[in-house]
Structure formats: structure tokens, C-alpha cells
Design an enzyme around this catalytic site. Structure first.
Site, PDB file in Angstrom:
ATOM      1  N   MET A 230      46.239  36.238  45.026  1.00 17.05           N
ATOM      2  CA  MET A 230      46.147  36.896  43.720  1.00 17.05           C
ATOM      3  C   MET A 230      47.546  37.307  43.307  1.00 17.05           C
ATOM      4  O   MET A 230      48.266  37.948  44.070  1.00 17.05           O
ATOM      5  CB  MET A 230      45.228  38.115  43.777  1.00 17.05           C
ATOM      6  N   LEU A 231      47.934  36.929  42.111  1.00 18.74           N
ATOM      7  CA  LEU A 231      49.278  37.267  41.634  1.00 18.74           C
ATOM      8  C   LEU A 231      49.267  37.475  40.126  1.00 18.74           C
ATOM      9  O   LEU A 231      48.814  36.616  39.373  1.00 18.74           O
ATOM     10  CB  LEU A 231      50.265  36.137  41.978  1.00 18.74           C
ATOM     11  N   GLY A 238      51.559  46.145  35.991  1.00 17.61           N
ATOM     12  CA  GLY A 238      51.439  47.530  35.547  1.00 17.61           C
ATOM     13  C   GLY A 238      50.695  47.708  34.240  1.00 17.61           C
ATOM     14  O   GLY A 238      50.690  48.800  33.675  1.00 17.61           O
ATOM     15  N   GLY A 240      47.330  46.574  33.897  1.00 19.55           N
ATOM     16  CA  GLY A 240      45.886  46.556  34.144  1.00 19.55           C
ATOM     17  C   GLY A 240      45.282  45.173  34.258  1.00 19.55           C
ATOM     18  O   GLY A 240      44.057  45.043  34.353  1.00 19.55           O
ATOM     19  N   HIS A 241      46.104  44.131  34.279  1.00 19.07           N
ATOM     20  CA  HIS A 241      45.559  42.767  34.326  1.00 19.07           C
ATOM     21  C   HIS A 241      44.913  42.448  35.679  1.00 19.07           C
ATOM     22  O   HIS A 241      43.931  41.699  35.742  1.00 19.07           O
ATOM     23  CB  HIS A 241      46.656  41.740  34.026  1.00 19.07           C
ATOM     24  N   GLY A 242      45.447  43.019  36.755  1.00 20.60           N
ATOM     25  CA  GLY A 242      44.853  42.781  38.072  1.00 20.60           C
ATOM     26  C   GLY A 242      43.424  43.290  38.138  1.00 20.60           C
ATOM     27  O   GLY A 242      42.530  42.611  38.656  1.00 20.60           O
ATOM     28  N   GLU A 265      40.925  37.743  52.030  1.00 22.38           N
ATOM     29  CA  GLU A 265      41.652  37.285  53.212  1.00 22.38           C
ATOM     30  C   GLU A 265      42.927  38.109  53.389  1.00 22.38           C
ATOM     31  O   GLU A 265      43.796  38.104  52.521  1.00 22.38           O
ATOM     32  CB  GLU A 265      42.017  35.802  53.039  1.00 22.38           C
TER      33      GLU A 265
END
Length: 408
Positions: A230-231, A238, A240-242, A265
Site C-alpha cells: 500500500m502506497l 497526510g 486522508g487518502h490511505g 502481510e
């Protein structure tokens, strides 16, 4: 010896920190090429340049890796002010170009004119796969809401294989133990985040980040999706996209009756904090997590409901329970605080109790001198201190999740 030291000092001038030398850009407009504000650097380069993250043989080394913001067509160029073999015979510089070529796919540009020509065709680029979610984020600098979209793609999408080869190169610079995946394995799913932006009256798309998920088989007829990579790219971190991406992926799998639960993982510390926030957000409205039930303790109803409705496993459900119970607990009330502390510590003490069981076996099996040696390694006072330290750290982490939840 003095002469050798002087030579070493001169040669040391040709060592460059590769985290500083590598310059990355996501280019939308031709003027971005000369704008230092659009440049960002890697967090890591050891997987390409070794543990020291140094390239030898150059002064003023710049490794330019510029990507067109949407389809990630690449410009790769190396610049330097001086090279060691120009000054010293029989001293070779590191082959920087070969090292970079090992991780970026062929077909990249080496001169700016070709790159700008490709940039003009960017208007034709469209995201791959199926649209899952659209959301907006207010941009203070622009004074407007910016729209983002999340897509699910696979290798059957035309052009996606080549796009993914370019996208995955970012992993080497921003994930400490990154590796490229086997894209020919059909059990991989790919989730992509794009920003919609305007250029000369047209709507274009910029790559924001992505996630890969592997669908493991669980006997007899289930799957267990496992988040692998995940990147979110640095210019978008910073914002909120994650959280948007992880929640969208969870909701995608929640609708599948064949999915047992969702795991990750080797999750990083930051990923665990992100997952805590997303899972608490999803769980907080379930009846089994109402304040009254939380105060009665962790139970099987919570495990079953979280697993069946939200595809959350028991271990993660327990963390959700502890975070939500902290919110429902008046930590200024001595009795409520004590009850919460004991409840969490009962879980944390598991590994220590295991050590004590091992100690009981040792008493029966070991000779006195061997037992003394083992006892020296199991300091019960230290275990109590470690337990309290673990508890305080957890509460601190949980409070940050709750603070973010209150702002969501």
C-alpha cells in the site's frame, strides 16, 4: 600513510547520498519540470544502492526520475558536475544507470523534448478498471474541493500491465522491504486512487496511490484477502487518502459471501494505526459495540458480528473493542479506569504467562545451575514494568485513533 589519508579524503568527495541525489516528480504541466516545489526524494534507496545508500564516483550527482502524473510515462536522466575517472586513473565510478535500469521498465525517455511530447497526449489517459468510490477533499491552497476516485483493476485491462510496471518502481523508494509481485498470478487484485484535475478545459487524471491484495484460498470454499503493498505517493500524503483507500477495499470485500476476513502481510506501524481508525469507524455503529455492551467486556457476539458483516478477524476485533471501550470509559473514575486497565492487561499478559508455564517445566527438568541461568533471564519485576509500558503505549495509540475519529 598520510598520503593515503589525503587520497581517501579526495575520493570521499565523490560519494553522494542517493536519497538526496534521486529527484522524483509527478509532472502535469511543462513548467513543473523546472519547478523545485514539485520535486520529492526517496525515503529509502538501500535496495538499489546498498545499505549505505551511497553512489561513489560523482560530484553533484542528480538522478532524475520524472513521471507524467497520470500514465506514469518516465523520463530518466543522470547529471553530475564531475566524475572520478576524469581526475583519477584506475578508479571506477559506480554504474548508476545500470542500477536504475534494473527497476524501471524499458521505454522511458532520456531527453526532455520527447517527454514533453508524451505529456501533450496525457489528455487521452483514463483510469483502469471499475470505479468503486468517489470522494472529495478540500484544498485550502486552491480554495476548492478536489475530486478523487478509487478503481479496481486487473491485468486484463488494456495497458494496465505496462502502467503497473511503472507504478511499482515507487515501492523501492518508499517501502523499506519492498519487492515486485508476480503479476501473472490471477489471484492479485489492484486498487488505484486517482485525482481528477483540469488542464486547458479538459479533465485529466493523476495517480495518487495504490494497494495490492492477494486472495488466499481457505478450505473448503472461502478466500482470505491479504493486503500486500500500500502506497500513497508523497505529494498526496497526510490528506486522508490511505483511509479512503483501505475503507473502500474493505467495503468491496464485505459484499462477497466467499470472503472470510481481510488481513495484511507484515503490516507496518503506520498501517496498523490506519487500520485501527478504519475498522473502528466501520464497527462503531454495530449494536454489539454499544456503550452498555462494551462495559460488559469482550464477547463472542462481537467476534461473530464483525466477522460476518465486516470481514474483520478476531484479533482485529479485539483491538476495535479496546478502542471503543476506552471511548466509553470515564478514565477519571477510579473503578472504571481500573476495570479497563485490567481488561487490556489480561490480554497483554498472555506472553508473560507463557514464560511462567515454561519456567514451571524448567523446575522439573533442569539441574539447579541451569535453572538459575534461566531465572536470570526471566525477571518478573521487569515483566511488570514492560506490561505497564505496553499498556500506556496502547492507550496513547488508541487516543489518537479516537481523536481522528472525532474529526472525521
Amino acid at each position: 600513510m598520510a598520503g593515503l589519508t589525503a587520497m581517501e579524503k579526495k575520493l570521499a568527495e565523490y560519494k553522494c547520498n542517493t536519497n538526496e541525489a534521486i529527484q522524483l516528480k509527478l509532472v502535469r504541466f511543462p513548467e513543473d519540470l523546472e519547478d523545485d516545489n514539485t520535486t520529492f526524494n526517496p525515503e529509502y534507496s538501500h535496495q538499489v544502492f546498498g545499505d549505505d545508500e551511497v553512489a561513489f564516483g560523482y560530484k553533484g550527482l542528480k538522478i532524475l526520475l520524472y513521471y507524467i502524473a497520470g500514465n506514469l510515462s518516465t523520463l530518466f536522466r543522470i547529471e553530475y558536475t564531475s566524475k572520478v575517472n576524469e581526475k583519477f586513473d584506475c578508479v571506477e565510478a559506480d554504474d548508476v544507470e545500470s542500477k536504475i535500469r534494473e527497476i524501471i521498465p524499458p521505454g522511458f525517455c532520456t531527453n526532455t523534448d520527447d517527454f514533453v511530447s508524451l505529456l501533450e497526449k496525457e489528455v487521452n489517459f483514463r483510469p483502469f478498471g471499475m470505479l468503486l468510490h468517489t470522494y472529495s477533499v478540500h484544498n485550502e491552497e486552491a480554495g476548492e474541493d478536489i475530486t478523487y476516485q478509487i478503481y479496481k483493476a486487473d491485468m486484463t485491462c488494456p495497458g494496465f500491465r505496462e502502467y503497473h510496471e511503472r507504478l511499482q518502481t515507487f515501492l523501492m523508494w518508499f517501502i523499506e522491504t519492498a519487492s515486485f509481485i508476480d503479476v501473472d498470478d490471477e489471484r492479485w487484485n489492484y486498487f488505484l486512487v486517482f485525482e481528477k484535475y483540469n488542464k486547458d478545459g479538459a479533465t485529466l487524471f493523476a495517480t495518487v496511490g495504490y494497494m495490492t491484495v492477494y486472495n488466499y484460498y481457505v478450505y473448503p470454499d472461502k478466500t482470505r484477502p491479504r493486503v500486500s503493498q500500500m502506497l500513497i505517493l508523497p505529494p498526496f500524503q497526510g490528506e486522508g487518502h490511505g483511509a479512503q483507500l483501505l475503507e473502500t477495499v474493505h467495503r468491496y470485500y464485505m459484499s462477497s459471501p466467499t470472503v472470510l476476513d481481510i488481513t495484511a502481510e507484515d503490516p507496518s506501524e503506520n498501517y496498523v494505526k490506519l487500520r485501527d481508525f478504519v475498522l473502528v469507524k466501520l464497527c462503531q455503529d454495530l449494536l454489539c459495540f454499544s456503550p452498555g455492551k462494551l462495559m460488559q467486556g469482550f464477547n463472542q457476539e462481537m467476534v461473530m458480528e464483525a466477522q460476518q458483516k465486516l470481514k474483520i478477524n478476531k484479533q482485529h476485533t479485539r483491538r476495535v473493542y479496546e478502542i471503543l471501550r476506552l471511548r466509553a470509559t470515564d478514565m477519571g473514575d477510579a473503578e472504571q479506569s481500573r476495570s479497563y486497565r485490567l481488561d487490556v492487561k489480561r490480554r497483554l499478559i498472555g506472553p508473560y504467562k507463557k514464560k511462567q508455564r515454561e519456567l514451571a517445566k524448567m523446575r522439573r527438568c533442569l539441574r539447579p545451575e541451569e535453572l538459575t541461568n534461566q531465572l536470570n533471564q526471566i525477571d518478573l519485576n521487569m515483566q511488570h514494568e514492560q506490561l505497564e509500558e505496553s499498556f500506556q503505549q496502547l492507550v496513547s495509540d488508541y487516543r489518537r485513533v479516537l481523536e481522528r475519529l472525532a474529526q472525521a
